[in-house]
Scaffold this motif. Structure first.
Motif, PDB file in Angstrom:
ATOM      1  N   PHE A 182       0.826  -1.206   0.000  1.00 17.03           N
ATOM      2  CA  PHE A 182       0.000   0.000   0.000  1.00 17.03           C
ATOM      3  C   PHE A 182       0.862   1.258   0.000  1.00 17.03           C
ATOM      4  O   PHE A 182       0.518   2.267  -0.616  1.00 17.03           O
ATOM      5  CB  PHE A 182      -0.918  -0.009   1.224  1.00 17.03           C
ATOM      6  CG  PHE A 182      -1.958   1.075   1.227  1.00 17.03           C
ATOM      7  CD1 PHE A 182      -3.091   0.988   0.430  1.00 17.03           C
ATOM      8  CD2 PHE A 182      -1.803   2.199   2.025  1.00 17.03           C
ATOM      9  CE1 PHE A 182      -4.048   1.993   0.421  1.00 17.03           C
ATOM     10  CE2 PHE A 182      -2.747   3.210   2.024  1.00 17.03           C
ATOM     11  CZ  PHE A 182      -3.878   3.102   1.223  1.00 17.03           C
ATOM     12  N   SER A 183       2.020   1.194   0.657  1.00 19.55           N
ATOM     13  CA  SER A 183       2.902   2.365   0.753  1.00 19.55           C
ATOM     14  C   SER A 183       3.538   2.731  -0.589  1.00 19.55           C
ATOM     15  O   SER A 183       4.079   3.825  -0.739  1.00 19.55           O
ATOM     16  CB  SER A 183       4.006   2.104   1.786  1.00 19.55           C
ATOM     17  OG  SER A 183       4.754   0.940   1.448  1.00 19.55           O
ATOM     18  N   MET A 228      -4.602  -8.381   8.409  1.00 21.20           N
ATOM     19  CA  MET A 228      -4.006  -9.687   8.141  1.00 21.20           C
ATOM     20  C   MET A 228      -2.481  -9.618   8.194  1.00 21.20           C
ATOM     21  O   MET A 228      -1.814 -10.563   8.625  1.00 21.20           O
ATOM     22  CB  MET A 228      -4.481 -10.216   6.787  1.00 21.20           C
ATOM     23  CG  MET A 228      -5.938 -10.628   6.772  1.00 21.20           C
ATOM     24  SD  MET A 228      -6.265 -11.924   8.002  1.00 21.20           S
ATOM     25  CE  MET A 228      -8.052 -11.951   8.010  1.00 21.20           C
ATOM     26  N   ARG A 229      -1.913  -8.501   7.765  1.00 24.97           N
ATOM     27  CA  ARG A 229      -0.454  -8.351   7.890  1.00 24.97           C
ATOM     28  C   ARG A 229      -0.039  -8.357   9.356  1.00 24.97           C
ATOM     29  O   ARG A 229       1.038  -8.865   9.699  1.00 24.97           O
ATOM     30  CB  ARG A 229       0.010  -7.066   7.195  1.00 24.97           C
ATOM     31  CG  ARG A 229      -0.059  -7.135   5.670  1.00 24.97           C
ATOM     32  CD  ARG A 229       0.716  -5.993   5.019  1.00 24.97           C
ATOM     33  NE  ARG A 229       0.095  -4.686   5.254  1.00 24.97           N
ATOM     34  CZ  ARG A 229      -0.860  -4.157   4.498  1.00 24.97           C
ATOM     35  NH1 ARG A 229      -1.325  -4.834   3.454  1.00 24.97           N
ATOM     36  NH2 ARG A 229      -1.356  -2.952   4.744  1.00 24.97           N
ATOM     37  N   ASN A 233       1.012   4.856   8.769  1.00 25.33           N
ATOM     38  CA  ASN A 233       1.165   5.563  10.040  1.00 25.33           C
ATOM     39  C   ASN A 233       2.122   4.856  10.999  1.00 25.33           C
ATOM     40  O   ASN A 233       2.156   5.163  12.188  1.00 25.33           O
ATOM     41  CB  ASN A 233      -0.192   5.759  10.702  1.00 25.33           C
ATOM     42  CG  ASN A 233      -1.092   6.688   9.906  1.00 25.33           C
ATOM     43  OD1 ASN A 233      -0.631   7.714   9.408  1.00 25.33           O
ATOM     44  ND2 ASN A 233      -2.366   6.337   9.780  1.00 25.33           N
ATOM     45  N   GLY A 234       2.875   3.881  10.481  1.00 25.76           N
ATOM     46  CA  GLY A 234       3.887   3.215  11.290  1.00 25.76           C
ATOM     47  C   GLY A 234       3.334   2.328  12.374  1.00 25.76           C
ATOM     48  O   GLY A 234       4.036   2.021  13.344  1.00 25.76           O
ATOM     49  N   SER A 235       2.086   1.878  12.238  1.00 22.04           N
ATOM     50  CA  SER A 235       1.458   1.043  13.262  1.00 22.04           C
ATOM     51  C   SER A 235       0.405   0.162  12.606  1.00 22.04           C
ATOM     52  O   SER A 235      -0.135   0.498  11.545  1.00 22.04           O
ATOM     53  CB  SER A 235       0.823   1.924  14.346  1.00 22.04           C
ATOM     54  OG  SER A 235       0.034   1.141  15.227  1.00 22.04           O
ATOM     55  N   PHE A 255       7.368  -5.072  10.874  1.00 26.44           N
ATOM     56  CA  PHE A 255       6.833  -4.675   9.573  1.00 26.44           C
ATOM     57  C   PHE A 255       5.802  -3.562   9.683  1.00 26.44           C
ATOM     58  O   PHE A 255       5.450  -2.958   8.663  1.00 26.44           O
ATOM     59  CB  PHE A 255       6.215  -5.883   8.856  1.00 26.44           C
ATOM     60  CG  PHE A 255       7.222  -6.735   8.132  1.00 26.44           C
ATOM     61  CD1 PHE A 255       7.313  -6.693   6.750  1.00 26.44           C
ATOM     62  CD2 PHE A 255       8.084  -7.570   8.826  1.00 26.44           C
ATOM     63  CE1 PHE A 255       8.242  -7.466   6.071  1.00 26.44           C
ATOM     64  CE2 PHE A 255       9.012  -8.352   8.167  1.00 26.44           C
ATOM     65  CZ  PHE A 255       9.105  -8.303   6.778  1.00 26.44           C
ATOM     66  N   GLN A 256       5.315  -3.306  10.893  1.00 27.23           N
ATOM     67  CA  GLN A 256       4.321  -2.239  11.007  1.00 27.23           C
ATOM     68  C   GLN A 256       4.928  -0.865  10.732  1.00 27.23           C
ATOM     69  O   GLN A 256       4.214   0.090  10.416  1.00 27.23           O
ATOM     70  CB  GLN A 256       3.656  -2.267  12.373  1.00 27.23           C
ATOM     71  CG  GLN A 256       4.550  -1.993  13.556  1.00 27.23           C
ATOM     72  CD  GLN A 256       3.791  -2.164  14.873  1.00 27.23           C
ATOM     73  OE1 GLN A 256       2.666  -1.681  15.023  1.00 27.23           O
ATOM     74  NE2 GLN A 256       4.391  -2.872  15.814  1.00 27.23           N
ATOM     75  N   ALA A 257       6.247  -0.763  10.790  1.00 25.30           N
ATOM     76  CA  ALA A 257       6.906   0.501  10.462  1.00 25.30           C
ATOM     77  C   ALA A 257       6.695   0.869   8.998  1.00 25.30           C
ATOM     78  O   ALA A 257       6.771   2.044   8.625  1.00 25.30           O
ATOM     79  CB  ALA A 257       8.399   0.403  10.764  1.00 25.30           C
ATOM     80  N   ALA A 258       6.391  -0.132   8.150  1.00 26.16           N
ATOM     81  CA  ALA A 258       6.163   0.127   6.733  1.00 26.16           C
ATOM     82  C   ALA A 258       4.743   0.584   6.442  1.00 26.16           C
ATOM     83  O   ALA A 258       4.451   1.013   5.318  1.00 26.16           O
ATOM     84  CB  ALA A 258       6.468  -1.138   5.923  1.00 26.16           C
TER      85      ALA A 258
END
Length: 278
Positions: free
Chosen positions: A206-207, A229-230, A244-246, A238-241
């Motif tokens: 998405f990014s 799901m991610r 909003n980094g979360s 991986f939430q840093a990607a």
């Protein structure tokens, strides 16, 4: 003088639910008898996963949190499967049944829309669960994708999955009112579903989308299902990607709940046994 037949008397709540549950079996038989629907809806996520997992190899990330491409693509394809089962399936089926007179005939019986939609929702739930089980089996057994090992992750998977599927099913019912006939249903529904998948993080990160497209697609329910799901299948690093980094689990629940209410309202407003102009 010709006698006027009395209007059918509606069934009570208990019988309505019982008939709806019995109708699930009928809907499932109809579903699996349609070879094109099985291929393009039921098997499609697994086939797309095989394509991506075969073409794109190697790892994503660094160090101990690195995951294989087979693992990386799994959450997006699960979200895509929920969209296909919940939106595309019912939208095409209902539009076709409205066009060929099936719904008109049902509307002349005591069967209520509740009975009909219990059957449809049951079909969606059963086929989507089987579809997801097949996808996860292919991912883990054939490509060695890493699956969660703790109960908390699977519990998170369950509520995102169920909430997302209910939301998509209601939106699929509402979308079924858009095609003017069964013949044009595919031309209306399938491009919408494909476009939503591509801009919601199902096939590409998405990014990677332009900022304006992220803002536009950021309200779509599939974007939030895929993000949820991610959070289940990928390491927390991986939430840093994410934008909003979360993982934003609370916002995922809120957005899906808003879309669920919107889908319920739209499906209630738009559903008719026959088209108004028909």
């Amino acid at each position: 003088m010709t006698a006027i037949a009395p209007a059918p008397t509606a069934f009570g709540p208990t019988r309505t639910v019982r008939l709806g549950l019995r109708r699930i079996g009928f809907e499932l038989r109809q579903y699996f008898r349609a070879g094109d629907q099985v291929f393009f809806t039921f098997l499609f996520p697994s086939l797309m996963y095989v394509v991506f997992a075969t073409i794109f190899t190697g790892d994503v990330g660094q160090g101990p949190d690195a995951v294989s491409m087979a693992t990386y693509y799994l959450p997006g394809l699960i979200a895509g499967g929920i969209l296909l089962s919940g939106v595309q399936g019912p939208a095409l089926e209902i539009a076709t049944e409205k066009s060929d007179g099936t719904l008109k005939r049902l509307g002349g019986t005591p069967i209520s829309p509740v009975t009909y939609f219990i059957g449809k929702a049951g079909e969606v739930f059963v086929t989507c669960v089987l579809q997801t089980a097949l996808l996860i089996a292919v991912a883990s057994l054939v490509y060695g994708a890493q699956l969660p090992t703790d109960a908390e992750a699977w519990l998170r998977f369950a509520w995102i999955y169920v909430l997302g599927l209910i939301t998509c099913t209601l939106l699929g019912i509402a979308l079924s009112s858009v095609p003017r006939s069964g013949k044009t249903a595919g031309a209306v529904v399938i491009p919408v579903v494909l476009l939503v998948q591509f801009i919601s993080g199902v096939y590409i990160a998405f990014s990677m989308l332009p900022e304006w497209l992220q803002n536009a697609a950021g309200v779509l329910p599939v974007k939030w299902i895929a993000q949820g799901m991610r959070s289940v299948f990928l390491p927390d690093s991986f939430q840093a990607a994410e934008v909003n980094g979360s993982w934003e689990l609370g916002l995922i629940a809120l957005m899906l709940a808003v879309w669920l209410v919107a889908g319920f309202v739209l499906s209630r407003i738009t559903f008719r046994w026959i088209r108004r102009d028909g």
